[in-house]
Design an enzyme around this catalytic site. Structure first.
Site, short mmCIF file in Angstrom:
data_model
loop_
_atom_site.label_atom_id
_atom_site.label_comp_id
_atom_site.label_asym_id
_atom_site.label_seq_id
_atom_site.Cartn_x
_atom_site.Cartn_y
_atom_site.Cartn_z
N ASP A 280 0.88 -1.16 0.00
CA ASP A 280 0.00 0.00 0.00
C ASP A 280 0.93 1.22 0.00
O ASP A 280 2.11 1.13 0.34
CB ASP A 280 -0.95 0.00 1.21
CG ASP A 280 -2.12 0.96 0.99
OD1 ASP A 280 -2.07 1.77 0.03
OD2 ASP A 280 -3.09 0.91 1.77
C1 BGC Z 1 -4.78 3.61 0.06
C2 BGC Z 1 -4.94 2.65 -1.11
C3 BGC Z 1 -4.76 3.41 -2.39
C4 BGC Z 1 -3.40 4.10 -2.40
C5 BGC Z 1 -3.11 4.89 -3.63
C6 BGC Z 1 -3.49 4.40 -0.01
O1 BGC Z 1 -3.46 5.40 0.95
O2 BGC Z 1 -4.82 2.90 1.27
O3 BGC Z 1 -6.19 2.04 -1.05
O4 BGC Z 1 -4.92 2.56 -3.48
O5 BGC Z 1 -3.34 4.99 -1.29
O6 BGC Z 1 -3.89 6.04 -3.68
#
Ligand code: BGC
Length: 655
Positions: free
Chosen positions: A227
């Site tokens: 993530d």
């Molecule tokens: C989120 C993800 C997301 C990623 C990119 C993260 O903060 O938890 O779900 O895909 O950011 O934006």
């Protein structure tokens, strides 16, 4: 593969390290001298939040906002999720995106999680089945997905540091199966390792889950991406099998040093590079940027998906559907500016927005309107309430739109309680007093308490239904579509009834999942805890009759069939729900668990036979001594249910 291995062998150590982190927020790094390009990712999950790379400010491009996962889960409709995924795949192609960051199949442990709207369900079977259908849909258009957030990411509070402390059986029975199903049935191109720790180890550095279970046990063939910002130790992440750290990081040096000083094996790094290259080449091979994508058609599909997902919670005296000739007042700012999605990384810049007011006008219905509150804050004042009451009094029927404003539900924070804004609760009471013929339409991404439930004649859960939700609400209110959504989560009467209530959010960084396998309806049904609306609940404008249930042992599982007939006067869709209820067994087990479902469409008088094939796994529990699934000797009820609380008929098998 040999070509890829060969390419990796030509990379310098620095280039290898570089490949395992992003170029910027969305792209993988290219290595031009070897002709290695970039793969492009983008959020996700219910629409595309893609940067416009042709502009200096990389502004987000407008895209179609489909209903959020909490909404589409209520459809209980695999085909619909496939179609929606397919449409999103086409949109990704035409916007130049290779991998859509979604879907989210995390289990809803508490109604308070700020990201519940992005997740499907409290039930792992349902979440897995719908997640797999969505992934298959997107990927059928040559676009990858990122199954997230792997795993036990059940809260937003301290999401970067908290450790989800969970016992082995609960992990296997509740928190892993949705991921397992999607991996086995759909092979997502990528899977996203979550922010949190699992039993003390960060997900991105957790070799047990990333390598032993995900890859070796389930056969995952794709790439693991962190993530965004979830990697804390680059070398440990590579060693554990996190192939790509996103977004761009200034930490590639850590990897180079770790290889040089022998704390990280170059083989582990090579493996990550191979997987990154596989993703890049797969992306390039599947690009079809000329694929036609029509935003108007996608908007119409978004409306259809929402209409097939909204849940009719109450309909006393058949108040709904409304007649287009009635004198109707739409009350509440959400009828003019609906809340259609949640806040955070999934937030889409919609191509357009259809409100219920606009949709009613388009359908040739004239309605009066009163704002009643401020849609941003949810607050009201005496003037707004007086106006709303007046509008309700001078109409035959009132439809009151209420819910949670953006500021009460978003990524990065959890709700402190399960209540609606005070003004909304008051509005229900005032409007129902002014006009007993009142229906309430709710916009929220997770359950809310309804202390006023006895007062309105009808309640429609419209969730966060995407940019066309106003159209879908009107379709249901006026009966153009027969409601067929069923709750994919339980609505407790009060927050205190939720099984995670005593432990949710945890102490410091330790979050113990003491309720174990008793999540959602598994707890409410076993404990005989009354709820406001059970999992699987939802009404229709027609009626269905069930007959001729047959349950037979077949191999190490069972074959089930049941007849369902539409005995009402309207065409409608029914969700046939099958639960397994262990009867005489030794293990502590939930009263019943969803193990199959089907959505069928029936004309008035029409009857269909629904058949289910249950594998042994449907009867199993996770044995912590054998570290494997096991079917106990004993008797098991096989129940066809209206919802998790109401069994219609049941048969039995014995093992
Ligand atoms: C989120 C993800 C997301 C990623 C990119 C993260 O903060 O938890 O779900 O895909 O950011 O934006």
């Amino acid at each position: 593969m040999n070509d890829i291995k060969n390419l990796v062998s030509q990379l310098t150590l620095e280039e290898k390290a570089g490949l395992t982190s992003g170029k910027d927020c969305w792209l993988t790094k290219a290595v031009e001298r070897l002709g290695i390009g970039s793969a492009r990712t983008s959020d996700g999950p219910h629409g595309l939040r893609a940067d416009d790379y042709s502009r200096d400010d990389h502004a987000t491009m407008p895209a179609v906002c489909f209903p959020t996962a909490v909404t589409t889960a209520a459809s209980f409709d695999r085909e619909m999720l496939f179609e929606m995924g397919k449409e999103l795949g086409r949109e990704c192609q035409s916007y130049g995106v290779d991998v859509l960051l979604g879907p989210g199949v995390n289990i809803k442990r508490s109604p308070l999680c700020g990201r519940n709207f992005e997740y499907f369900s409290e039930d792992p079977y349902l979440a897995g089945e719908l997640g797999a259908a969505f992934v298959n849909g997107v990927q059928s258009e040559g676009v990858g997905t990122s199954l997230k957030h792997f795993f036990a990411n059940s809260q937003e509070t301290r999401r970067f540091t908290s450790s989800s402390e969970i016992d082995e059986r609960t992990i296997r029975e509740i928190y892993l199966p949705a991921f397992e199903t999607v991996v086995k049935k759909a092979q997502p191109w990528t899977i996203m390792a979550s922010y949190n720790k699992i039993n003390g180890t960060y997900s991105t550095a957790n070799r047990l889950y990333l390598d032993e279970i995900l890859r070796k046990e389930w056969g995952f063939e794709g790439l693991v991406v962190s993530d965004w910002g979830a990697t804390h130790d680059r070398a440990a992440a590579v060693e554990a099998g996190t192939d790509l750290t996103m977004p761009a990081e200034d930490t590639d040096r850590q990897i180079v040093e770790a290889v040089k000083n022998g704390t990280l094996s170059e083989e582990a790094l090579d493996l990550c590079c191979e997987r990154v290259l596989e993703l890049v080449f797969k992306s390039e091979k599947n690009r079809r940027r000329e694929l036609p994508f029509d935003p108007e058609a996608a908007h119409a599909l978004s409306r259809k998906c929402a209409a097939d997902s909204l849940v009719l919670l109450k309909n006393e005296g058949g108040m709904l559907p409304l007649s287009k000739g009635d004198k109707i007042a739409f009350i509440g700012a959400f009828s003019k500016t609906p809340r259609v999605q949640g806040g955070g990384s999934s937030h889409i810049r919609e191509t357009k927005l259809t409100s219920a007011l606009e949709a009613a006008a388009e359908a040739g219905v004239s309605v009066t309107y009163a704002a009643a509150y401020n849609p941003e804050t949810g607050e009201s004042d005496e003037n707004l309430i007086a106006e709303a009451v007046k509008a309700a009094r001078s109409a035959d029927k009132a439809v009151l739109f209420i819910g949670l404003p953006d500021s009460m539900e978003y990524e990065g924070g959890d709700r402190p309680h399960m209540k609606l804004p005070e003004a909304h609760d008051r509005l229900v009471r005032e409007i129902c007093k002014a006009n007993p013929e009142t229906a309430v339409v709710l916009h929220n991404g997770s359950p809310v308490e309804m202390p006023w439930i006895d007062q309105p004649k009808a309640v429609l859960e419209a969730y966060l239904g995407g940019q066309a939700v106003g159209g879908a609400v009107v379709d249901i209110l006026f009966g153009d579509v027969n409601p067929s959504g069923r709750l994919a989560e339980s609505f407790p009467r009060r927050l205190e009834d939720n099984p995670s209530y005593l432990y949710y959010i945890g102490e410091g960084d330790r979050v113990t999942y003491n309720e174990g396998i008793f999540v959602g309806y598994r707890y409410y049904e076993t404990k005989k805890q009354e709820v406001l609306f059970p999992f699987g609940y939802g009404l229709s404008y027609t009626e269905f009759e069930y007959s001729d249930l047959s349950v037979k042992k077949a191999g190490d599982g069972a074959e089930v069939s049941v007849k369902v007939k539409n005995v009402g006067v309207r065409e409608g869709k029914e969700v046939v729900q099958l639960y397994v209820a262990p009867e005489k067994v030794k293990m502590i087990r939930p009263k019943r668990e969803l193990k199959e479902f089907a959505k069928i469409d029936l004309r008035p008088g029409e009857e269909k036979t629904v058949r289910f094939s249950l594998p042994a796994r449907a009867f199993s529990y996770w044995d912590i001594e054998a570290h494997d699934w096991k079917v106990e000797s004993g008797k098991f009820g096989v129940e066809i249910c209206k919802n998790a609380h109401e069994a219609i008929m049941s048969g039995e098998v014995e093992f």
